[in-house]
Design a protein around this motif. Structure first.
Motif, PDB file in Angstrom:
ATOM      1  N   ALA A 163      51.630  -9.236  20.646  1.00 38.80           N
ATOM      2  CA  ALA A 163      52.415  -8.274  20.145  1.00 38.80           C
ATOM      3  C   ALA A 163      53.479  -7.618  21.372  1.00 38.80           C
ATOM      4  O   ALA A 163      53.122  -7.551  22.372  1.00 38.80           O
ATOM      5  CB  ALA A 163      51.591  -7.272  19.760  1.00 38.80           C
ATOM      6  N   TYR A 164      54.557  -7.465  20.374  1.00 38.83           N
ATOM      7  CA  TYR A 164      55.824  -7.059  21.342  1.00 38.83           C
ATOM      8  C   TYR A 164      56.774  -6.049  20.599  1.00 38.83           C
ATOM      9  O   TYR A 164      57.035  -6.135  19.386  1.00 38.83           O
ATOM     10  CB  TYR A 164      56.565  -8.301  21.772  1.00 38.83           C
ATOM     11  N   GLY A 165      57.299  -5.199  21.154  1.00 46.40           N
ATOM     12  CA  GLY A 165      58.158  -4.089  20.613  1.00 46.40           C
ATOM     13  C   GLY A 165      58.449  -3.198  21.462  1.00 46.40           C
ATOM     14  O   GLY A 165      58.628  -3.481  23.112  1.00 46.40           O
ATOM     15  N   THR A 166      58.737  -1.913  21.296  1.00 43.57           N
ATOM     16  CA  THR A 166      59.296  -0.952  22.024  1.00 43.57           C
ATOM     17  C   THR A 166      58.314   0.383  22.050  1.00 43.57           C
ATOM     18  O   THR A 166      58.088   0.522  21.185  1.00 43.57           O
ATOM     19  CB  THR A 166      61.046  -0.584  21.781  1.00 43.57           C
TER      20      THR A 166
ATOM     21  N   PHE B  18      54.794  -2.373  12.978  1.00 43.12           N
ATOM     22  CA  PHE B  18      55.227  -1.045  12.509  1.00 43.12           C
ATOM     23  C   PHE B  18      56.403  -0.973  13.236  1.00 43.12           C
ATOM     24  O   PHE B  18      56.443  -1.253  14.462  1.00 43.12           O
ATOM     25  CB  PHE B  18      54.244   0.049  12.814  1.00 43.12           C
ATOM     26  N   GLY B  19      57.451  -0.103  12.724  1.00 45.62           N
ATOM     27  CA  GLY B  19      58.657   0.236  13.545  1.00 45.62           C
ATOM     28  C   GLY B  19      59.299  -1.350  13.950  1.00 45.62           C
ATOM     29  O   GLY B  19      59.541  -2.310  12.982  1.00 45.62           O
TER      30      GLY B  19
ATOM     31  N   ASP C  64      57.275  -9.631   5.398  1.00 49.89           N
ATOM     32  CA  ASP C  64      57.097  -9.523   6.626  1.00 49.89           C
ATOM     33  C   ASP C  64      56.027 -10.531   7.444  1.00 49.89           C
ATOM     34  O   ASP C  64      55.486 -10.259   8.585  1.00 49.89           O
ATOM     35  CB  ASP C  64      56.211  -8.043   6.751  1.00 49.89           C
ATOM     36  N   ILE C  65      55.764 -11.542   6.436  1.00 44.90           N
ATOM     37  CA  ILE C  65      54.796 -12.536   7.247  1.00 44.90           C
ATOM     38  C   ILE C  65      55.257 -13.892   6.964  1.00 44.90           C
ATOM     39  O   ILE C  65      55.715 -14.156   5.915  1.00 44.90           O
ATOM     40  CB  ILE C  65      53.351 -12.361   6.769  1.00 44.90           C
ATOM     41  N   GLU C  66      55.298 -14.630   8.175  1.00 36.63           N
ATOM     42  CA  GLU C  66      55.490 -15.988   7.943  1.00 36.63           C
ATOM     43  C   GLU C  66      54.606 -16.782   8.723  1.00 36.63           C
ATOM     44  O   GLU C  66      54.135 -16.681   9.703  1.00 36.63           O
ATOM     45  CB  GLU C  66      57.144 -16.124   8.873  1.00 36.63           C
ATOM     46  N   VAL C  67      54.444 -18.027   8.033  1.00 41.13           N
ATOM     47  CA  VAL C  67      53.625 -19.011   8.826  1.00 41.13           C
ATOM     48  C   VAL C  67      54.374 -20.187   9.004  1.00 41.13           C
ATOM     49  O   VAL C  67      55.446 -20.554   8.590  1.00 41.13           O
ATOM     50  CB  VAL C  67      52.505 -19.530   7.700  1.00 41.13           C
ATOM     51  N   PHE C  68      53.854 -20.894  10.297  1.00 49.21           N
ATOM     52  CA  PHE C  68      54.687 -21.847  10.596  1.00 49.21           C
ATOM     53  C   PHE C  68      53.818 -22.991  11.313  1.00 49.21           C
ATOM     54  O   PHE C  68      52.482 -22.778  11.564  1.00 49.21           O
ATOM     55  CB  PHE C  68      55.767 -21.427  11.765  1.00 49.21           C
TER      56      PHE C  68
END
Length: 981
Positions: free
Chosen positions: A531-534, A438-439, A328-332
């Protein structure tokens, strides 16, 4: 499982994407949405930070694909963007900046003709460090063309989403990712005239590691573009000037040489020329600048030394990498480095003795009193031994000290050509992380640091103090020529002989030569968290999308010339250092609310965004927008967005000290005024002593050649500036009939935009200043104007010397127009035909210099044609691709403020520049999957630009046309190869 929200959109899957110069958003967005739905991925389209399935931007958007970049054969991204009709003439390019004292050869862009300061350039959706000190303008020389996956062009106010500077829109450059293998390419090109040699080479490689958890990609690029000189083009080889005939503005006076000649021109009284030197350095009476029936020209052809296209060399590095720390975590990481080298070249310095002997009106004594051993005058007269006897006999005392003196003008061909060599280094590193909350909620955070530094060395300048001492010459007791001043002798002073051509010795040149130095540094620190989501399906039409975030940005800029330049002691102007900084804290939120879906209509949704920014300079600013997205049926969408954008002043606008400018295309309202001219015009003109002296001498106020060429002025910043506010409305019709098989591959958009800027930060136009002073009698504007009392080298006094201008919030701006795009693809004769069209019609555009003042229209003027379009046709069959591209620039007119000086109405046919159509062609052959080669021709029809001679607005000095708008180079050829492993 690897997170899918970072999935790269594959354009190869989009049927309209292959080979098109412009891709309309409906096709791109729908294909991307379909692909995303297949594997549950979410996408983000430029114009929004919300990431949800199937979301498309309600703002007008065009996209340049990787294929369009390849088929154009461009070395620099700016060249390709300028074909798009949404862009106006750039403030800085390789062909319009040879006379710039800094940032020459940079590449900027200008959406909607509202200025590069109102066009925000992003890389991968984030800000990029400026390439022009003190501004927000990104230098596209720093962008590796072959590393670009696509370029999204968003027009209309976008400050609520992206922050300040997005008043006209956004150019979002998306780099490639997920590349595996090695790709190498090379290209060589040359102009039909045998110059403008272009070479470029690139290498891209990438892959994965740690069992696919990590990936990386690196690009190395090199390009070199050669010079194009004015002398090598017929329209610009000889100095010229427009005739000042309102019945034929484009009729030229040629030659129109400079009276500052290498052999010198000499004066025995203010404005009274007595002679010069012939080819054998023999003194002769009189001076004929342009020659006549009985005498050859004594003047100087500056065009023989000027440059149209600046040689530019670039070294580029771009890289990105990412690593899945967990599921669930990516570094770039992103990194960019660019080194750019440019060289400008123009005619030698035009020296006026007034530059050296200001205290005595430009006259220096060629006689001095002999001094005794104690340094006291003995009464005996010592004559400068360099002065020819014929000239000496014509000289007299002009300053009342009983000693003869002389004034002169002289082209310093002995010293060096003027110009500069600049090295610019830009690097930017960005690191961050992203993951799930979450979700379906996601987050990302990043920090970047960017820096542009410039080191510039200029030539052709001189040390004023040293030259002043070196001109004062006598013989010592041993008969040796020495400088008269004893202190100067101890400093190594070497006598200078300015009487004739190439008469300054090598030792004297070393003593007076003063190369200029400029150092600049621009830094940007940027941090953000999003942060972005629904929020759930509140209305039964789909999930509400939400994005929130915070950003911090710190900008710093310093430009510093050498000590001589800062003091104005190298023949140029005193240019103090420009230094300043600001920081800003920002919070934003964005929402997308679906209201209806698959009911009696296909869909209806509302969008909104807001941003609060707190600047250290102007305090709090507020940006916001609201939009509607309506689809009555699946194949038709209607969108509209209202936006309030803000732009805080940049560092130059706030802190720039006075810097000199040399404006062209100005009309002196006093020309022709007599002692009997009534009204405000006559009264104000005659309030200047020089104008009265001119009238007394000529019967009416008269200007000569030197007067027309000698106008200067200073531009100033303003630390009291506030932010400007832009209100925009954009509406769009999108037709993409996917449900009709015969039209499935057709896309069409029609857009309307209206952008108004209040409290615009503008420099008051100089013609406006002149008209307000002399025609309206506004004293506050007269304070910006300086007229000559009795200019050396001129037969008339009172001509315009300097007109200053400063930036204020007093202006207004407007740009209104229509955009149309169409794309179509079809199988034809076992091959695929792709067609694309983009057309912009500018309905209105103007600047309001001051509240309540008349509008200064730019719509339809040079650089802002009312009609522009770009068309592309690509046909692919077997292993061959054939591309034809065309750019149309509609008829244009001279600046209306200029025409008003001749009492000519704007858009008068006499001030018309005809339309231009440029065609380009390219053929690519794929010999194998691993190898292809291509050949191409730019300006296929060999169009010569319309001559816009010196003195007319729109003229680019040295090109004799508007080289930022029209092609001043001519037909060009190129070929190249690409290898893949």
């Amino acid at each position: 499982m690897k997170s899918t929200y970072i999935r790269k959109i594959k354009y190869a899957a989009a049927p309209l994407a292959i080979g098109l110069g412009l891709i309309s958003v409906p096709s791109f967005a729908q294909e991307a949405a379909d692909a995303a739905e297949e594997d549950g991925a979410a996408i983000v389209v430029t114009g929004s930070r919300i990431s949800v399935n199937g979301l498309t931007s309600p703002s007008p958007l065009q996209t340049l694909s990787e294929g369009s970049i390849e088929q154009s054969g461009v070395v620099n991204l700016q060249e390709l963007l300028l074909e798009n009709p949404a862009f106006g003439t750039p403030g800085i390019s390789r062909t319009n900046s040879n006379f710039s004292t800094a940032s020459a050869g940079a590449a900027t862009v200008d959406l909607r003709n509202l200025g590069s300061a109102r066009t925000l350039v992003l890389v991968n959706g984030r800000r990029f460090v400026a390439g022009v000190p003190g501004s927000s303008s990104v230098d596209l020389n720093t962008i590796p063309t072959q590393f670009i996956d696509r370029v999204d062009i968003l027009t209309g106010g976008a400050s609520a989403v992206y922050g300040s500077d997005a008043v006209a829109g956004v150019v979002n450059i998306i780099y490639k990712t997920d590349f595996e293998g090695i790709e190498a390419g090379g290209q060589v090109g040359i102009a039909e005239e045998g110059d403008d040699l272009r070479r470029q080479a690139d290498l891209t490689f990438g892959g994965s590691f740690s069992d696919g958890r990590g990936k990386f990609m690196t690009h190395l690029g090199y390009s070199k573009e050669g010079a194009v000189f004015s002398r090598d083009r017929e329209i610009s080889a000889i100095d010229q000037f427009f005739t000042r005939d309102p019945d034929n503005f484009f009729k030229i006076r040629q030659p129109f040489f400079s009276s500052f000649a290498p052999q010198g021109r000499f004066f025995n009284a203010p404005g009274v020329s007595v002679g010069t030197f012939d080819a054998n350095n023999k003194f002769i009476l009189g001076f004929s600048t342009n020659g006549d029936a009985t005498r050859p020209a004594d003047g100087f052809n500056r065009s023989a030394f000027r440059t149209i296209a600046i040689p530019t060399e670039r070294y580029l590095l771009a890289t990105n990498a990412s690593y899945d720390v967990s599921d669930d975590i990516e570094v770039f990481f992103e990194g960019t480095y660019a080194k750019t080298k440019t060289k400008t070249e123009l005619e030698p310095f035009p020296l006026d003795s007034a530059d050296v002997f200001k205290a005595t009106g430009g006259f220096f004594n060629i006689e001095n009193r002999q001094l005794d051993a104690d340094g006291k005058p003995t009464g005996a007269i010592v004559v400068n031994p360099f002065v020819p006897a014929q000239l000496l006999a014509l000289l007299k005392d002009n300053n009342g000290d009983g000693l003869r003196d002389v004034a002169f003008t002289r082209r310093l061909s002995d010293v060096a050509l003027r110009g500069n060599r600049a090295n610019r280094d830009t690097f930017r590193i960005l690191g961050g992380a992203r993951g799930g909350l979450f979700g379906d909620w996601k987050w990302d955070a990043f920090y970047s640091y960017g820096e542009t530094s410039e080191s510039q060395v200029s030539s052709g300048q001189f040390n004023v103090v040293n030259l002043r001492n070196a001109l004062n010459v006598k013989r010592d007791a041993a008969g040796k020529l020495v400088c008269a001043d004893l202190d100067a002798q101890e400093d190594g002073c070497v006598p200078v002989n300015i009487f004739g051509r190439n008469t300054i010795s090598a030792d004297a040149l070393r003593f007076i030569d003063a190369p200029g130095f400029l150092s600049t540094i621009t830094t940007q620190k940027l941090a953000g968290v999003n942060a972005y989501g629904t929020l759930g399906n509140l209305f039964g039409a789909g999930d509400i999308g939400l994005a929130v975030g915070a950003e911090y940005r710190d900008e710093f800029s310093l430009s510093e010339f050498d000590a001589l330049q800062q003091a104005g002691l190298n023949g140029g102007n005193a240019i103090p250092r420009t230094v300043g900084s600001f920081d800003v804290y920002e919070l934003y939120g964005e929402v997308n609310v679906p209201l209806l879906s698959e009911t009696f209509i296909h869909s209806l949704s509302l969008t909104g965004a807001g941003r609060i920014s707190d600047y250290s300079t102007v305090g709090k600013t507020y940006s916001y927008n609201g939009g509607v997205d309506f689809s009555p049926v699946e194949d038709i969408r209607l969108t509209a967005i209202w936006a309030r954008s803000t732009r805080a002043p940049n560092i130059n606008e706030l802190f720039s000290p006075p810097s000199q400018n040399f404006p062209t295309g100005l009309i002196d309202p006093c020309e022709g005024v007599t002692a009997a001219t009534a009204g405000k015009l006559g009264e104000v003109c005659r309030s200047f002593a020089g104008v009265n002296a001119n009238i007394a001498q000529n019967g009416k106020f008269t200007l000569n050649q030197a007067d027309l060429q000698g106008i200067s002025g200073f531009d100033r910043g303003n630390p009291l500036l506030g932010e400007e506010k832009g209100d925009s409305f954009t509406a769009r019709l999108i037709i993409n009939p996917r449900s009709i098989d015969a039209l499935r591959n057709f896309g069409f958009t029609a857009s309307y935009y209206n952008i108004r800027v209040k409290d615009a930060i503008v420099s008051t136009p100089r013609q406006f200043i002149l008209d307000q002073c002399f025609k309206q009698g506004e004293q506050s504007f007269c304070d910006f104007i300086k007229r000559r009392a009795a200019p050396e080298g001129s037969n008339s006094a009172g001509s315009l010397d300097e007109i200053d201008s400063a930036v204020t919030n007093s202006g207004g701006l407007k740009a209104e127009g229509l955009d149309f795009t169409a794309t179509y693809t079809q199988e034809v004769f076992s091959g695929r035909l792709n067609l694309s069209l983009s057309y912009t019609h500018l309905l209105d555009g103007f600047v309001i210099p001051l509240p309540g003042s008349d509008k200064d229209f730019f719509a339809g003027e040079i650089g802002a044609a009312k009609d522009k379009f770009f068309v592309s046709a690509n046909y692919s069959i077997n292993k061959v691709d054939l591309t034809l591209r065309g750019t149309f620039i509609g008829e244009s007119f001279l600046d209306d403020q200029f025409l008003a000086g001749f009492e000519v109405e704007r858009n008068d046919p006499r001030a018309r520049i005809p339309a231009e159509f440029y065609a380009d062609a390219q053929i690519r052959y794929r010999a194998a999957d691993e190898f292809e080669f291509f050949v191409g021709v730019d300006n296929l029809l060999g169009n010569d630009p319309t001559v816009i001679p010196s003195g007319l607005p729109g003229n680019t000095t040295g090109a004799e046309t508007d080289a930022g708008t029209y092609d001043a180079i001519g037909r060009r050829f190129y070929f190249g190869t690409k290898l893949r492993f």
